[in-house]
Scaffold this motif. Structure first.
Motif, mmCIF file in Angstrom:
data_model
loop_
_atom_site.group_PDB
_atom_site.id
_atom_site.type_symbol
_atom_site.label_atom_id
_atom_site.label_comp_id
_atom_site.label_asym_id
_atom_site.label_seq_id
_atom_site.Cartn_x
_atom_site.Cartn_y
_atom_site.Cartn_z
ATOM 1 N N ASN A 50 0.896 -1.263 -0.024
ATOM 2 C CA ASN A 50 -0.080 -0.224 0.355
ATOM 3 C C ASN A 50 0.691 1.396 0.398
ATOM 4 O OD1 ASN A 50 -2.498 -1.425 -0.133
ATOM 5 N ND2 ASN A 50 -2.725 -2.040 2.447
ATOM 6 N N LEU A 51 1.705 1.295 1.035
ATOM 7 C CA LEU A 51 2.890 2.499 0.537
ATOM 8 C C LEU A 51 4.132 2.807 -0.692
ATOM 9 C CD1 LEU A 51 4.533 2.110 3.816
ATOM 10 C CD2 LEU A 51 3.191 3.511 3.306
ATOM 11 N N GLN A 52 3.728 1.592 -1.385
ATOM 12 C CA GLN A 52 4.106 1.350 -2.384
ATOM 13 C C GLN A 52 3.127 2.525 -3.850
ATOM 14 O OE1 GLN A 52 7.041 1.011 -3.413
ATOM 15 N NE2 GLN A 52 7.230 1.661 -5.817
ATOM 16 N N ARG A 53 2.037 2.284 -3.484
ATOM 17 C CA ARG A 53 1.246 2.336 -4.798
ATOM 18 C C ARG A 53 1.529 3.859 -4.137
ATOM 19 N NH1 ARG A 53 -4.646 1.040 -4.197
ATOM 20 N NH2 ARG A 53 -4.219 0.742 -1.909
ATOM 21 N N LEU A 54 0.987 4.489 -2.884
ATOM 22 C CA LEU A 54 1.235 5.912 -2.524
ATOM 23 C C LEU A 54 2.245 6.747 -3.032
ATOM 24 C CD1 LEU A 54 0.119 8.474 -1.367
ATOM 25 C CD2 LEU A 54 0.506 7.072 1.384
ATOM 26 N N SER A 55 3.140 5.959 -2.557
ATOM 27 C CA SER A 55 4.669 5.988 -3.439
ATOM 28 C C SER A 55 4.928 6.824 -4.954
ATOM 29 C CB SER A 55 5.701 5.213 -2.644
ATOM 30 O OG SER A 55 6.853 6.388 -3.520
ATOM 31 N N ARG A 68 11.856 6.586 4.456
ATOM 32 C CA ARG A 68 11.152 5.224 4.488
ATOM 33 C C ARG A 68 11.955 4.630 5.483
ATOM 34 N NH1 ARG A 68 8.100 0.689 1.137
ATOM 35 N NH2 ARG A 68 7.709 2.724 -0.316
ATOM 36 N N GLU A 69 10.687 4.657 6.744
ATOM 37 C CA GLU A 69 11.423 3.774 7.687
ATOM 38 C C GLU A 69 11.051 2.672 8.085
ATOM 39 O OE1 GLU A 69 11.395 5.771 11.676
ATOM 40 O OE2 GLU A 69 12.335 7.096 10.883
ATOM 41 N N GLU A 70 11.598 1.291 7.990
ATOM 42 C CA GLU A 70 10.950 0.214 8.833
ATOM 43 C C GLU A 70 10.918 0.875 11.039
ATOM 44 O OE1 GLU A 70 10.415 -2.354 7.252
ATOM 45 O OE2 GLU A 70 10.806 -1.158 5.570
ATOM 46 N N ASP A 71 9.640 0.010 11.657
ATOM 47 C CA ASP A 71 9.131 -0.074 12.526
ATOM 48 C C ASP A 71 10.066 -1.020 13.395
ATOM 49 O OD1 ASP A 71 7.123 -0.581 14.762
ATOM 50 O OD2 ASP A 71 5.945 -0.106 14.552
ATOM 51 N N GLY A 75 6.275 -3.872 13.179
ATOM 52 C CA GLY A 75 5.091 -3.718 12.799
ATOM 53 C C GLY A 75 5.460 -3.208 11.088
ATOM 54 N N GLU A 76 4.425 -2.451 11.210
ATOM 55 C CA GLU A 76 4.291 -2.236 9.514
ATOM 56 C C GLU A 76 5.685 -0.986 8.954
ATOM 57 O OE1 GLU A 76 -0.010 -2.710 7.736
ATOM 58 O OE2 GLU A 76 0.057 -1.229 8.962
ATOM 59 N N PRO A 77 5.921 -0.899 8.487
ATOM 60 C CA PRO A 77 6.521 0.432 7.575
ATOM 61 C C PRO A 77 6.439 1.489 7.483
ATOM 62 C CG PRO A 77 6.378 -0.637 5.416
ATOM 63 C CD PRO A 77 5.771 -1.530 6.725
ATOM 64 N N VAL A 108 -3.944 3.002 4.227
ATOM 65 C CA VAL A 108 -2.340 3.331 4.723
ATOM 66 C C VAL A 108 -2.937 4.054 6.531
ATOM 67 C CG1 VAL A 108 -0.601 3.306 3.347
ATOM 68 C CG2 VAL A 108 -2.241 5.636 4.150
ATOM 69 N N GLU A 109 -2.156 4.386 7.079
ATOM 70 C CA GLU A 109 -2.245 4.676 8.639
ATOM 71 C C GLU A 109 -2.198 6.704 8.477
ATOM 72 O OE1 GLU A 109 -2.087 4.364 13.250
ATOM 73 O OE2 GLU A 109 -1.765 2.635 12.048
ATOM 74 N N TYR A 110 -2.896 7.614 8.365
ATOM 75 C CA TYR A 110 -2.428 9.411 8.971
ATOM 76 C C TYR A 110 -1.496 9.628 9.539
ATOM 77 C CZ TYR A 110 -2.001 13.989 8.601
ATOM 78 O OH TYR A 110 -1.594 15.854 9.454
ATOM 79 N N ASP A 111 0.066 9.245 10.212
ATOM 80 C CA ASP A 111 0.284 9.630 11.548
ATOM 81 C C ASP A 111 1.055 11.281 11.158
ATOM 82 O OD1 ASP A 111 1.243 8.140 13.572
ATOM 83 O OD2 ASP A 111 3.243 8.665 12.945
#
Length: 123
Positions: A50-55, A68-71, A75-77, A108-111
């Motif tokens: 999903n992050l790839q699609r957003l990217s 990009r940061e790994e959790d 968890g999810e990146p 995705v989750e907006y942070d």
């Protein structure tokens, strides 16, 4: 490519706006001039896919990918973007609405968002 943007849940928008106002108050307390355009960071977390699609769609929303940061917990990146804009109330509401639409469109989750205070004087 034009995409149909989903309607944002007003309750969710209101909740984010309460949090946004805290950030704006802190900025103002640091001498920020909201009308000065600057890089505003936003982040999202989600599945790799999903992050790839957003990217790939990010610039449709005026976003530039930063990082990009790994959790650490496995968890999810997270994916970080920036958008160059002012931080007056209306500009931030627009940004938040866009981010909540992204959340729905890409699952995705907006942070949240952040930026440096700008006093309007060049360093």
């Amino acid at each position: 490519m034009s995409m149909k943007l989903p309607k944002v849940d007003p309750a969710r928008m209101e909740q984010e706006w309460v949090a946004d106002q805290d950030v704006l108050r802190n900025l103002a307390a640091n001498g920020d001039r909201a009308s000065v355009k600057r890089a505003v960071d936003v982040s999202f977390r989600g599945s790799e896919e999903n992050l790839q699609r957003l990217s790939e769609a990010a610039n449709t929303f005026g976003l530039t990918e930063l990082d990009r940061e790994e959790d650490a917990e496995g968890g999810e990146p997270y994916l970080f973007f920036e958008r160059f804009q002012a931080v007056d109330a209306q500009s931030i509401k627009d940004l938040t609405r866009t981010c909540l639409q992204i959340e729905m469109l890409f699952d995705v989750e907006y942070d949240g968002w952040g930026c440096e205070a700008q006093s309007g004087t060049m360093h």
